[in-house]
Write a protein that holds these residues in place. Sequence first.
Motif, PDB file in Angstrom:
ATOM      1  N   HIS A 124       0.838  -1.205   0.000  1.00  0.00           N
ATOM      2  CA  HIS A 124       0.000   0.000   0.000  1.00  0.00           C
ATOM      3  C   HIS A 124       0.872   1.254   0.000  1.00  0.00           C
ATOM      4  CE1 HIS A 124      -3.311  -2.668   0.785  1.00  0.00           C
ATOM      5  NE2 HIS A 124      -2.638  -3.178   1.795  1.00  0.00           N
ATOM      6  N   THR A 125       1.638   1.426  -1.040  1.00  0.00           N
ATOM      7  CA  THR A 125       2.459   2.629  -1.114  1.00  0.00           C
ATOM      8  C   THR A 125       1.624   3.750  -1.723  1.00  0.00           C
ATOM      9  OG1 THR A 125       4.653   3.457  -1.661  1.00  0.00           O
ATOM     10  CG2 THR A 125       3.516   2.224  -3.387  1.00  0.00           C
ATOM     11  N   SER A 126       2.195   4.909  -1.818  1.00  0.00           N
ATOM     12  CA  SER A 126       1.438   6.063  -2.301  1.00  0.00           C
ATOM     13  C   SER A 126       2.266   6.862  -3.296  1.00  0.00           C
ATOM     14  CB  SER A 126       1.081   6.967  -1.115  1.00  0.00           C
ATOM     15  OG  SER A 126       2.265   7.509  -0.567  1.00  0.00           O
ATOM     16  N   TYR A 127       1.573   7.779  -3.944  1.00  0.00           N
ATOM     17  CA  TYR A 127       2.270   8.696  -4.833  1.00  0.00           C
ATOM     18  C   TYR A 127       3.307   9.504  -4.063  1.00  0.00           C
ATOM     19  CZ  TYR A 127      -0.666   7.888  -8.932  1.00  0.00           C
ATOM     20  OH  TYR A 127      -1.274   7.323 -10.018  1.00  0.00           O
ATOM     21  N   ASP A 128       3.039   9.763  -2.787  1.00  0.00           N
ATOM     22  CA  ASP A 128       3.984  10.533  -1.976  1.00  0.00           C
ATOM     23  C   ASP A 128       5.352   9.859  -1.921  1.00  0.00           C
ATOM     24  OD1 ASP A 128       2.073  12.444  -1.467  1.00  0.00           O
ATOM     25  OD2 ASP A 128       1.561  11.668   0.523  1.00  0.00           O
ATOM     26  N   LYS A 129       5.379   8.553  -1.744  1.00  0.00           N
ATOM     27  CA  LYS A 129       6.659   7.827  -1.679  1.00  0.00           C
ATOM     28  C   LYS A 129       7.354   7.827  -3.038  1.00  0.00           C
ATOM     29  CE  LYS A 129       7.012   6.510   2.575  1.00  0.00           C
ATOM     30  NZ  LYS A 129       8.074   7.038   3.431  1.00  0.00           N
ATOM     31  N   VAL A 130       6.575   7.707  -4.089  1.00  0.00           N
ATOM     32  CA  VAL A 130       7.138   7.757  -5.441  1.00  0.00           C
ATOM     33  C   VAL A 130       7.737   9.141  -5.690  1.00  0.00           C
ATOM     34  CG1 VAL A 130       6.600   7.590  -7.909  1.00  0.00           C
ATOM     35  CG2 VAL A 130       5.585   5.961  -6.297  1.00  0.00           C
ATOM     36  N   HIS A 131       7.009  10.178  -5.322  1.00  0.00           N
ATOM     37  CA  HIS A 131       7.514  11.553  -5.476  1.00  0.00           C
ATOM     38  C   HIS A 131       8.771  11.760  -4.637  1.00  0.00           C
ATOM     39  CE1 HIS A 131       3.273  13.180  -6.606  1.00  0.00           C
ATOM     40  NE2 HIS A 131       3.880  12.645  -7.628  1.00  0.00           N
ATOM     41  N   GLU A 132       8.750  11.270  -3.410  1.00  0.00           N
ATOM     42  CA  GLU A 132       9.895  11.425  -2.518  1.00  0.00           C
ATOM     43  C   GLU A 132      11.144  10.796  -3.127  1.00  0.00           C
ATOM     44  OE1 GLU A 132      11.209  10.212   2.048  1.00  0.00           O
ATOM     45  OE2 GLU A 132       9.138   9.867   1.409  1.00  0.00           O
ATOM     46  N   LEU A 133      11.002   9.603  -3.676  1.00  0.00           N
ATOM     47  CA  LEU A 133      12.150   8.951  -4.310  1.00  0.00           C
ATOM     48  C   LEU A 133      12.602   9.735  -5.537  1.00  0.00           C
ATOM     49  CD1 LEU A 133      14.212   6.699  -4.512  1.00  0.00           C
ATOM     50  CD2 LEU A 133      12.465   5.295  -5.657  1.00  0.00           C
ATOM     51  N   GLY A 134      11.674  10.231  -6.327  1.00  0.00           N
ATOM     52  CA  GLY A 134      12.039  11.029  -7.502  1.00  0.00           C
ATOM     53  C   GLY A 134      12.816  12.275  -7.117  1.00  0.00           C
ATOM     54  N   GLU A 135      12.346  12.975  -6.100  1.00  0.00           N
ATOM     55  CA  GLU A 135      13.040  14.187  -5.635  1.00  0.00           C
ATOM     56  C   GLU A 135      14.429  13.858  -5.103  1.00  0.00           C
ATOM     57  OE1 GLU A 135      12.194  17.365  -5.845  1.00  0.00           O
ATOM     58  OE2 GLU A 135      10.174  17.050  -6.642  1.00  0.00           O
ATOM     59  N   LEU A 136      14.519  12.812  -4.300  1.00  0.00           N
ATOM     60  CA  LEU A 136      15.794  12.433  -3.711  1.00  0.00           C
ATOM     61  C   LEU A 136      16.797  11.990  -4.777  1.00  0.00           C
ATOM     62  CD1 LEU A 136      17.575  11.989  -1.229  1.00  0.00           C
ATOM     63  CD2 LEU A 136      16.468   9.743  -0.955  1.00  0.00           C
ATOM     64  N   LEU A 137      16.354  11.192  -5.728  1.00  0.00           N
ATOM     65  CA  LEU A 137      17.247  10.768  -6.815  1.00  0.00           C
ATOM     66  C   LEU A 137      17.785  11.963  -7.584  1.00  0.00           C
ATOM     67  CD1 LEU A 137      15.661   7.626  -8.510  1.00  0.00           C
ATOM     68  CD2 LEU A 137      17.941   7.818  -7.514  1.00  0.00           C
TER      69      LEU A 137
END
Length: 152
Positions: A100-113
């Motif tokens: 149950h992941t979210s767009y927030d985690k996907v965005h967080e990884l994108g920003e961090l990368l």
Amino acid sequence: MKRHEALIPLSHHHHHALVKALEMKKAGTEKSEKNYKQLIREMIDFWKEDGQNHFRDEEDILLPVYLEYAEQPNEDLVKQMLYQHAQIRCLIRHLRESQHTSYDKVHELGELLDEHIRLEERELFPLIEEAVPDKYLYEAKGGFQRDSVSGK
């Protein structure tokens, strides 16, 4: 920005990771062409094929060479890089294991990368190129994993 030939394989990985980061930062918006489950699957595949080996190349080969030859290595930058590696590994693990992941985690990884790659390309790699003699940069290159996309 001109990159030392020996670091080009790592820069190729960075380019491919930046493409993934941009896609993840757009996830859930009208600009996104993929849903977050597709992005997660692609990111996990990228991680498996290139990302985890890329981190090992930097941590096990490149950083030791830099620390050996730099008169005054930038320890704060190295610590920041390694901390970001740990954060990225944590987020990848979360995406891989969470039902149950979210767009927030996907965005967080994108920003961090995105932030991480720019740190390495703009700040750390120039220091490494300046500090490490060509001979040892080329020796380091010999231990780097090939990029699965470009084959370089």
